[in-house]
Design an enzyme around this catalytic site. Structure first.
Site, PDB file in Angstrom:
ATOM      1  CE  LYS A 282       0.206  77.680  41.718  1.00 51.51           C
ATOM      2  NZ  LYS A 282      -1.216  77.832  41.379  1.00 51.51           N
ATOM      3  CG  ASP A 283      -1.664  81.519  38.244  1.00 52.22           C
ATOM      4  OD1 ASP A 283      -1.998  80.318  38.335  1.00 52.22           O
ATOM      5  OD2 ASP A 283      -1.749  82.327  39.189  1.00 52.22           O
TER       6      ASP A 283
ATOM      7  NE  ARG B 227      -0.299  70.507  39.428  1.00 53.71           N
ATOM      8  CZ  ARG B 227      -0.195  70.468  40.766  1.00 53.71           C
ATOM      9  NH1 ARG B 227       0.280  69.401  41.366  1.00 53.71           N
ATOM     10  NH2 ARG B 227      -0.576  71.503  41.493  1.00 53.71           N
ATOM     11  NE  ARG B 228      -2.743  72.097  43.719  1.00 55.53           N
ATOM     12  CZ  ARG B 228      -2.798  73.409  43.889  1.00 55.53           C
ATOM     13  NH1 ARG B 228      -3.972  74.028  43.803  1.00 55.53           N
ATOM     14  NH2 ARG B 228      -1.699  74.110  44.135  1.00 55.53           N
TER      15      ARG B 228
ATOM     16  NE  ARG C  35     -11.367  79.131  39.473  1.00 57.34           N
ATOM     17  CZ  ARG C  35     -11.910  80.031  38.650  1.00 57.34           C
ATOM     18  NH1 ARG C  35     -12.902  79.683  37.867  1.00 57.34           N
ATOM     19  NH2 ARG C  35     -11.455  81.269  38.610  1.00 57.34           N
TER      20      ARG C  35
ATOM     21  NE  ARG D   9      -7.801  78.896  45.768  1.00 58.44           N
ATOM     22  CZ  ARG D   9      -6.519  78.569  45.794  1.00 58.44           C
ATOM     23  NH1 ARG D   9      -6.141  77.307  45.948  1.00 58.44           N
ATOM     24  NH2 ARG D   9      -5.594  79.488  45.673  1.00 58.44           N
TER      25      ARG D   9
ATOM     26  CB  CYS E 164      -4.844  70.204  24.918  1.00 55.76           C
ATOM     27  SG  CYS E 164      -5.936  69.162  25.895  1.00 55.76           S
TER      28      CYS E 164
END
Length: 305
Positions: free
Chosen positions: A80-81, A125-126, A143, A149, A235
Site C-alpha cells: 500500500k506504500d 482515507r482513514r 506519523r 505511533r 493527486c
C-alpha cells in the site's frame, strides 16, 4: 559459487519482519540472501502529514535509488506504500499471500463514540471515512512507524484512540486487547499485501522472487491499484478499495472516494469473473469519476495544493 541476493528494506521493526519473511522463504528454496536496511525519507520526517510531503513513493524512493545503482537486488515493501507506477527499470516480481486487510481502532475505552472524541491518524482515507461516521470527532495527525505511533498514542492522554492496519500489528505481535475491528472501513488498495520488486535486468533475482508470488492476492491487488491509479491522476485522495475472491472464479469488489471532510462518498461495488482482473479496476474507477468523482477529485487537489 551461487550469488547472494541482497534484500533492501526499511529499518523499522515491521519492515524488517517483512524482509526476514522473504529472506527465510528464499533460503528455504536454496538461495543465499543478505539484508540491507535503510532509512526512508518518510521515516526521517515525522512532523508533516504524508500528503504535504508528496506521499507518492516517500517510503520507497530510497530503496528505488539503491536498486537502480545496483546496491540491492530486490526490495520488500508494504504494497500500500508503493506508487501505482513503478520507476523505470523496476518491476513487480511477487505479491505474497495477503494478511488481514482490515483497519482497527486502538482505544482507551469506547464511551467517546457516543459523544466528542479525538482520533489520531496520518491517513487521509482513514480520516475521511472516520468523519463520515463520526462527524463531531476531531482528527489529529499521527506519523511514524508502528512502534512510534503506539508510543505517541500512549503518551497523549487526551487522545481517545488511533487507527492502525491490523496486519502490521499482528505481524510483530503488538495488537493489544483494547482494539475494535473497523470492518465498515474500506482499506487502502493493497492493504495487508507485501510486494517484492526487482531490477528488470536482474534475471537471477527476478526468477527467485517470482517463485513466491501468490496468484490470487496478485490479481486482487491489481484490481485495487488500477482503481486507485485511474482515480488519482497524480493527486493524493481518500480512496479505499478491496477485491476478494468470492469463490474460485469470482471476485467481489468495493471501491470508494470520499471528500476530505467525509461528508461526500462515491462508491462502486461489483462481482466479476477473475479472468477480467486486468481491466475491471479502471472500468469501475471510471464509473466513480462519471458519478461526481471528477469534480470531487478536482476539489481535493485544490484543497491540498
Amino acid at each position: 559459487m551461487s550469488k547472494t541476493i541482497r534484500i533492501g528494506t526499511r529499518d523499522s521493526e515491521l519492515a524488517l519482519w517483512q524482509a526476514n519473511n522473504v529472506k527465510n522463504k528464499l533460503e528455504a528454496l536454496g538461495y543465499k540472501t543478505q539484508l540491507l536496511p535503510v532509512k526512508s525519507t518518510g521515516d526521517l520526517n515525522l512532523d508533516q502529514p504524508l500528503y504535504e510531503m508528496g506521499i507518492t513513493g516517500i517510503f520507497t524512493k530510497t530503496l528505488d535509488i539503491a536498486m537502480v545503482k545496483g546496491d540491492i537486488d530486490i526490495a520488500v515493501h508494504s504494497m500500500k506504500d508503493v506508487p501505482t507506477a513503478l520507476p523505470k527499470g523496476i518491476v513487480q516480481a511477487a505479491v505474497l499471500p495477503r494478511a488481514n486487510v482490515h483497519d482497527i481502532l486502538l482505544h482507551k475505552g469506547l464511551d467517546f463514540l457516543q459523544s466528542n472524541g479525538i482520533i489520531a491518524t496520518g491517513s487521509l482515507r482513514r480520516k475521511a471515512q472516520w468523519l463520515h461516521y463520526h462527524p463531531s470527532h476531531t482528527i489529529v495527525n499521527l506519523r511514524g512507524n508502528v512502534n512510534t505511533r503506539l508510543r505517541k498514542l500512549d503518551e497523549n492522554e487526551d487522545w481517545n484512540g488511533a487507527i492502525f492496519a491490523a496486519a502490521g500489528l499482528e505481524r510483530i505481535n503488538l495488537k493489544p486487547e483494547t482494539h475494535q475491528v473497523l470492518d465498515w472501513m474500506t482499506p487502502a488498495p493493497a492493504q495487508g499485501a507485501m510486494l517484492i520488486v526487482v531490477n528488470e535486468d536482474n534475471a537471477y533475482a527476478r526468477e527467485a522472487a517470482e517463485q513466491l508470488n501468490d496468484e490470487k492476492t496478485a490479481k486482487c491487488v491489481h484490481v485495487e491499484r488500477d482503481f486507485l491509479r485511474k482515480l488519482e491522476g497524480g493527486c493524493t485522495a481518500p480512496i479505499g478499495a478491496l477485491a476478494e475472491f468470492k469463490n474460485e472464479k469470482d471476485i467481489t469488489f468495493t471501491g470508494n472516494l470520499y471528500s476530505l471532510d467525509g461528508t461526500q462518498k462515491i462508491e462502486e461495488k461489483a462481482i466479476f469473473q477473475a479472468n477480467d482482473y486486468k481491466t475491471i479496476g479502471s472500468i469501475l474507477a471510471q464509473k466513480v469519476l462519471d458519478n461526481g468523482g471528477r469534480e470531487l477529485m478536482r476539489s481535493i487537489k485544490a484543497a491540498l495544493d
